[in-house]
Write a protein that holds these residues in place. Structure first.
Motif, PDB file in Angstrom:
ATOM      1  N   GLY A  28       0.852  -1.203   0.000  1.00 21.40           N
ATOM      2  CA  GLY A  28       0.000   0.000   0.000  1.00 21.40           C
ATOM      3  C   GLY A  28       0.875   1.236   0.000  1.00 21.40           C
ATOM      4  N   SER A  29       0.251   2.392  -0.090  1.00 23.01           N
ATOM      5  CA  SER A  29       1.018   3.646  -0.167  1.00 23.01           C
ATOM      6  C   SER A  29       1.622   4.017   1.179  1.00 23.01           C
ATOM      7  CB  SER A  29       0.136   4.827  -0.591  1.00 23.01           C
ATOM      8  OG  SER A  29      -0.795   4.432  -1.527  1.00 23.01           O
ATOM      9  N   THR A  30       0.889   3.729   2.268  1.00 25.78           N
ATOM     10  CA  THR A  30       1.300   4.236   3.583  1.00 25.78           C
ATOM     11  C   THR A  30       2.667   3.733   4.037  1.00 25.78           C
ATOM     12  OG1 THR A  30      -1.066   4.241   4.069  1.00 25.78           O
ATOM     13  CG2 THR A  30       0.412   4.749   5.892  1.00 25.78           C
ATOM     14  N   PRO A  31       2.989   2.436   3.887  1.00 25.76           N
ATOM     15  CA  PRO A  31       4.295   1.970   4.405  1.00 25.76           C
ATOM     16  C   PRO A  31       5.503   2.442   3.606  1.00 25.76           C
ATOM     17  CG  PRO A  31       2.791   0.111   4.014  1.00 25.76           C
ATOM     18  CD  PRO A  31       2.195   1.315   3.363  1.00 25.76           C
TER      19      PRO A  31
ATOM     20  N   HIS B 268     -10.347  -2.445   6.698  1.00 25.24           N
ATOM     21  CA  HIS B 268      -9.675  -3.739   6.474  1.00 25.24           C
ATOM     22  C   HIS B 268      -8.211  -3.686   6.898  1.00 25.24           C
ATOM     23  CE1 HIS B 268      -8.431  -2.899   1.979  1.00 25.24           C
ATOM     24  NE2 HIS B 268      -7.540  -2.440   2.811  1.00 25.24           N
TER      25      HIS B 268
ATOM     26  N   GLY C 290      -1.217  -1.352   7.366  1.00 26.60           N
ATOM     27  CA  GLY C 290      -1.949  -0.161   6.953  1.00 26.60           C
ATOM     28  C   GLY C 290      -3.406  -0.440   7.286  1.00 26.60           C
ATOM     29  N   ILE C 291      -4.281   0.423   6.873  1.00 24.57           N
ATOM     30  CA  ILE C 291      -5.708   0.180   7.098  1.00 24.57           C
ATOM     31  C   ILE C 291      -6.484   0.712   5.897  1.00 24.57           C
ATOM     32  CG2 ILE C 291      -5.972   2.353   8.416  1.00 24.57           C
ATOM     33  CD1 ILE C 291      -8.067   0.877  10.158  1.00 24.57           C
ATOM     34  N   GLY C 292      -7.504  -0.022   5.486  1.00 18.13           N
ATOM     35  CA  GLY C 292      -8.342   0.459   4.385  1.00 18.13           C
ATOM     36  C   GLY C 292      -9.364   1.458   4.901  1.00 18.13           C
TER      37      GLY C 292
ATOM     38  N   ARG D 189      -6.042   2.548  -9.041  1.00 13.90           N
ATOM     39  CA  ARG D 189      -5.054   3.559  -9.440  1.00 13.90           C
ATOM     40  C   ARG D 189      -3.692   2.947  -9.774  1.00 13.90           C
ATOM     41  NH1 ARG D 189      -5.079   3.612  -3.748  1.00 13.90           N
ATOM     42  NH2 ARG D 189      -3.102   4.112  -2.719  1.00 13.90           N
TER      43      ARG D 189
ATOM     44  N   LYS E 291      -8.747   8.298   6.176  1.00 10.62           N
ATOM     45  CA  LYS E 291      -8.632   7.157   7.085  1.00 10.62           C
ATOM     46  C   LYS E 291      -9.250   7.481   8.459  1.00 10.62           C
ATOM     47  CE  LYS E 291      -6.483   4.646   4.089  1.00 10.62           C
ATOM     48  NZ  LYS E 291      -5.090   4.285   4.073  1.00 10.62           N
TER      49      LYS E 291
HETATM   50  P1  PGA Z   1      -2.968   2.498   1.521  1.00  7.40           P
HETATM   51  O1  PGA Z   1      -3.656   1.076   1.757  1.00  7.40           O
HETATM   52  O2  PGA Z   1      -1.780   2.547   2.417  1.00  7.40           O
HETATM   53  O3  PGA Z   1      -2.586   2.480   0.069  1.00  7.40           O
HETATM   54  O4  PGA Z   1      -3.992   3.540   1.858  1.00  7.40           O
HETATM   55  C1  PGA Z   1      -3.836   0.617   3.050  1.00  7.40           C
HETATM   56  C2  PGA Z   1      -4.584  -0.693   3.037  1.00  7.40           C
HETATM   57  O5  PGA Z   1      -5.483  -0.869   2.202  1.00  7.40           O
HETATM   58  O6  PGA Z   1      -4.273  -1.559   3.873  1.00  7.40           O
END
Ligand code: PGA
Length: 262
Positions: A37-40, A138, A132-134, A167, A202
């Protein structure tokens, strides 16, 4: 739950990375649980820097990633194996043979899930799991309605997750609708959990995770059962918490106590 509220995404990455650096320096053969994901990405950049400047070595580290798309080879640019190589493994001194990502292309994914669980146990379990978290709460690809006791398994993605991840795929490119993901029960067995979230989109998921009822409607809320979770968020992701000042106060007290113990 320990909730750390920081100014921005850069501080979140630094704080999170330091936990991993301390973990590896305390136990050279740590078993890390890693996320995509983007966050890490910013946290991985911090780890790469720390490795290059000799502050940490991944030589004896092993890792297990949370999830992978079903149907993608590890060489596919959208696969999570490819992502991990690009964002971290290719830039640090880790032995790639010790890095595990669920196999998206296994002929028998159901057996592959069982083996993944057994491999984690054989390594002695995960020392620190990054999450991360959706927007829907999730963790991994454990979408709302996932059993809070679930294990590594094949999971159908929600429309929201498919849209959020579109994306990364070019127009007309095949985008998987199934995944292999560690279960919530698997994640809860990690010795420590570090969850990162940044940005306004988030905020609702963080509120439900930290202050909401424990419910399969917000899979991350199951972390309330875990004894060692750090939720690291920026101001925007903390913006819907009832009392962010309380968490900041607790963190300042924790830091003061640690300074005294030094
Ligand atoms: P994101 O995804 O870091 O790209 O927002 C987080 C996730 O879906 O666990």
């Amino acid at each position: 739950m320990k909730v750390v509220i920081l100014k921005d995404a850069a501080e979140v990455a630094q704080y999170g990375a330091q936990i991993f650096i301390d973990q590896i320096n305390a136990k050279a053969n740590s078993v890390l649980g890693l996320a995509t994901g983007s966050t890490p990405v910013a946290l991985y950049k911090e780890l790469i820097e720390a490795n290059k400047s000799g502050k940490v070595s991944f030589k004896d580290v092993s890792s297990f990633n949370l999830d992978e798309y079903l149907g993608l080879e590890g060489t596919h640019p959208q696969s999570y194996r490819y992502f991990m190589n690009e964002q971290l493994f290719d830039h640090v001194d880790i032995d790639k043979a010790n890095t595990q990502v669920p196999p998206g292309n296994d002929a028998n994914p159901i057996e592959a899930c069982k083996k993944y669980e057994a491999d984690i146990v054989a390594q002695g379990g995960i020392d620190v799991q990054l999450l991360g978290i959706g927007r829907n709460g999730h963790i991994g690809f454990n979408e709302p309605s996932s059993s809070l006791a679930s294990r590594t398994r094949v999971k159908t993605l929600t429309k929201e997750t498919i849209d959020d991840n579109a994306r990364f795929f070019s127009e007309g490119e095949y985008q998987p609708e199934l995944s292999i993901t560690m279960g919530i029960g698997t994640i809860l067995e990690s010795k420590k959990v570090v969850l990162l979230a940044t940005g306004e989109n988030k905020a609702e998921a963080i509120k439900q995770t930290v202050e909401g009822a424990i419910s399969a409607s917000c899979p991350a809320s199951a972390l309330q059962f875990h004894q060692d979770v750090v939720v690291i968020v920026d101001e925007a992701a903390a913006s819907q918490l009832d009392d962010p000042e309380f968490f900041k106060y607790i963190e300042s007290q924790n830091q003061a106590l640690l300074a005294k113990l030094k």
